[in-house]
Design a protein around this motif. Structure first.
Motif, mmCIF file in Angstrom:
data_model
loop_
_atom_site.group_PDB
_atom_site.id
_atom_site.type_symbol
_atom_site.label_atom_id
_atom_site.label_comp_id
_atom_site.label_asym_id
_atom_site.label_seq_id
_atom_site.Cartn_x
_atom_site.Cartn_y
_atom_site.Cartn_z
ATOM 1 N N ALA A 33 0.933 -1.146 0.029
ATOM 2 C CA ALA A 33 -0.027 -0.054 -0.152
ATOM 3 C C ALA A 33 0.841 1.380 0.046
ATOM 4 O O ALA A 33 0.398 2.429 -0.420
ATOM 5 C CB ALA A 33 -0.994 0.042 1.299
ATOM 6 N N TRP A 36 1.293 2.894 -3.208
ATOM 7 C CA TRP A 36 0.056 3.240 -4.129
ATOM 8 C C TRP A 36 0.035 4.727 -4.453
ATOM 9 O O TRP A 36 -0.284 5.148 -5.406
ATOM 10 C CB TRP A 36 -1.328 3.022 -3.355
ATOM 11 C CG TRP A 36 -1.500 1.364 -3.285
ATOM 12 C CD1 TRP A 36 -0.806 0.514 -3.410
ATOM 13 C CD2 TRP A 36 -2.891 0.719 -3.204
ATOM 14 N NE1 TRP A 36 -1.389 -0.934 -3.334
ATOM 15 C CE2 TRP A 36 -2.786 -0.567 -3.054
ATOM 16 C CE3 TRP A 36 -3.946 1.440 -2.824
ATOM 17 C CZ2 TRP A 36 -3.720 -1.470 -2.602
ATOM 18 C CZ3 TRP A 36 -5.219 0.469 -2.680
ATOM 19 C CH2 TRP A 36 -4.811 -0.855 -2.610
ATOM 20 N N ILE A 40 -0.699 6.130 -7.972
ATOM 21 C CA ILE A 40 -1.966 6.845 -8.412
ATOM 22 C C ILE A 40 -1.315 8.214 -8.854
ATOM 23 O O ILE A 40 -2.114 8.615 -9.840
ATOM 24 C CB ILE A 40 -2.555 7.254 -6.853
ATOM 25 C CG1 ILE A 40 -3.283 6.197 -6.424
ATOM 26 C CG2 ILE A 40 -3.570 8.499 -6.943
ATOM 27 C CD1 ILE A 40 -4.044 6.289 -4.940
ATOM 28 N N ARG A 72 -9.100 4.469 -4.806
ATOM 29 C CA ARG A 72 -7.615 4.544 -5.039
ATOM 30 C C ARG A 72 -7.291 3.312 -6.028
ATOM 31 O O ARG A 72 -6.326 3.452 -6.899
ATOM 32 C CB ARG A 72 -7.096 4.595 -3.786
ATOM 33 C CG ARG A 72 -7.180 6.030 -3.258
ATOM 34 C CD ARG A 72 -6.721 6.064 -1.644
ATOM 35 N NE ARG A 72 -5.533 5.616 -1.533
ATOM 36 C CZ ARG A 72 -4.365 6.424 -1.434
ATOM 37 N NH1 ARG A 72 -4.509 7.667 -1.566
ATOM 38 N NH2 ARG A 72 -3.143 6.050 -1.214
ATOM 39 N N ALA A 73 -7.851 2.167 -5.514
ATOM 40 C CA ALA A 73 -7.128 0.919 -6.022
ATOM 41 C C ALA A 73 -7.353 0.923 -7.381
ATOM 42 O O ALA A 73 -6.463 0.439 -8.240
ATOM 43 C CB ALA A 73 -7.899 -0.226 -5.393
ATOM 44 N N VAL A 76 -4.810 2.981 -9.140
ATOM 45 C CA VAL A 76 -3.469 2.008 -9.238
ATOM 46 C C VAL A 76 -3.826 1.126 -10.545
ATOM 47 O O VAL A 76 -2.780 1.049 -11.264
ATOM 48 C CB VAL A 76 -3.334 1.377 -7.999
ATOM 49 C CG1 VAL A 76 -2.255 0.469 -8.186
ATOM 50 C CG2 VAL A 76 -3.101 2.464 -6.882
#
Length: 363
Positions: A33, A36, A40, A72-73, A76
């Motif tokens: 994480a 990330w 991003i 957010r994922a 990514v």
């Protein structure tokens, strides 16, 4: 007696499922994480200012009702897809990801993204988020979205074959239909159509089809996207070495598997049943009106029985084992937040920048 046989059967397949669960991660690299934020920022650089470069990554203004962590994922994932594009020898700059007709001026096969996972895991939501994000790329590529539900056999055929209790299992889909569709899409066909499946009616709608049209990016979501399909006689399925290649994954440029704990999947499924039950109050044609004759307790018990008899065995035998074929795996928490992100080791190299004074390892 029948219940005992059922439990024994689930136990046998459950052991296989647990074995697969222990080993699938060996094919993947965990993306911590802490990496990330860099990914991003790279994802944001792919979008036009009016698109995903601000706090709201959904240029069309839709509200998905999901957590910020999940949001957010998926951003990514856009960065990971650009890396994949680069490893395939394509310029992955903002102006060149993904390759699309508007840039080249000639017909290009669509970039196909597959999204797989259990019933109720959130595949449709994930697909809509990615459609919105990718549709805001420079050049505004045409993004089309379909579900594999349209390739199911109609209920009348399932009933005639005594397969209604196997709906969603591999044998309940039209043989070769999905691979034929993907092969046609990759060949550049612009007259693609898919039968319309109505979740409220719980069936294929007769004489209704969805026109897919020409797409720069095609997103296809469904429980069977990564499953092995029967071999097809279609010449388009012949590989260069002459061997038959009839699996949907052969036509995917990027694939995503959404993963979650079985208890959470069951709870989300029950929530969906109650939502469809409530919607049926104003829809006389809804398959779920029958639930209105039941109490809430009876509805819950019946839906839970369906989960344990149909959806859970299908997940363990046919859906979860396909996880290892995905390009990326998102593991979701009980609130739909993404807890972990895994990328297939043979996939794109991850270079998010320096972390804690060291270069981040490549996947």
């Amino acid at each position: 007696m029948a219940e005992n046989r059922h439990n024994t059967d689930i136990g046998r397949h459950g052991k296989t499922f647990m074995d697969a669960k222990r080993h699938w991660k060996s094919y993947f690299t965990d993306i911590p994480a802490r990496q990330w934020p860099d990914l991003i920022r790279r994802a944001d650089s792919l979008f036009e200012p009016a698109g995903g470069g601000n706090a709201n990554p959904h240029p069309c203004g839709e509200t998905w009702g999901i957590s910020g962590g999940t949001d957010r994922a998926y951003r990514v994932l856009c960065a990971l897809m650009s890396d994949l594009c680069k490893t395939r020898g394509t310029d992955s700059s903002a102006a060149h990801f993904p390759p699309h007709t508007a840039r080249t001026g000639k017909t290009e096969p669509p970039w196909i993204i597959g999204i797989a996972g259990s019933v109720a895991v959130g595949k449709s939501t994930a697909a809509r988020i990615l459609r919105s994000l990718l549709g805001s790329l420079p050049g505004r590529p045409k993004v089309r979205l379909i579900a594999t539900d349209g390739f199911l056999l109609p209920n009348k055929e399932l009933i005639a074959a005594d397969m209604m209790q196997k709906k969603g299992f591999p044998q309940s889909y039209r043989p070769h239909a999905l691979t034929d569709f993907l092969a046609a899409a990759k060949s550049g066909a612009d007259d693609l159509q898919v039968p319309l499946y109505d979740h409220a009616v719980y069936d294929i709608v007769p004489n209704r089809r969805i026109k897919v049209g020409k797409a720069d990016i095609l997103i296809i979501e469904g429980i069977n996207v990564l499953q092995t399909q029967p071999f097809s006689a279609n010449p388009a399925h012949l590989a260069q070495d002459g061997a038959k290649s009839a699996d949907p994954a052969d036509y995917l440029d990027f694939s995503l598997y959404l993963d979650a704990a079985e208890d959470d999947l069951c709870r989300w499924y029950l929530q969906r049943v109650f939502k469809l039950r409530e919607m049926a109050r104003t829809d006389e044609n809804s398959f779920f009106r029958r639930y209105l004759r039941m109490s809430e307790k009876e509805t819950r018990e019946y839906a839970l029985d369906v989960w344990n008899r149909i959806n859970l065995p299908n997940l363990r035998r046919y859906i979860a084992p396909t996880r290892a074929r995905a390009t990326a795996v998102l593991c979701k928490d009980s609130d739909h937040r993404v807890r972990e992100l895994f990328l297939r080791k043979s996939g794109p190299q991850i270079r998010p920048g320096k972390q804690e004074g060291k270069s981040a390892p490549a996947a």
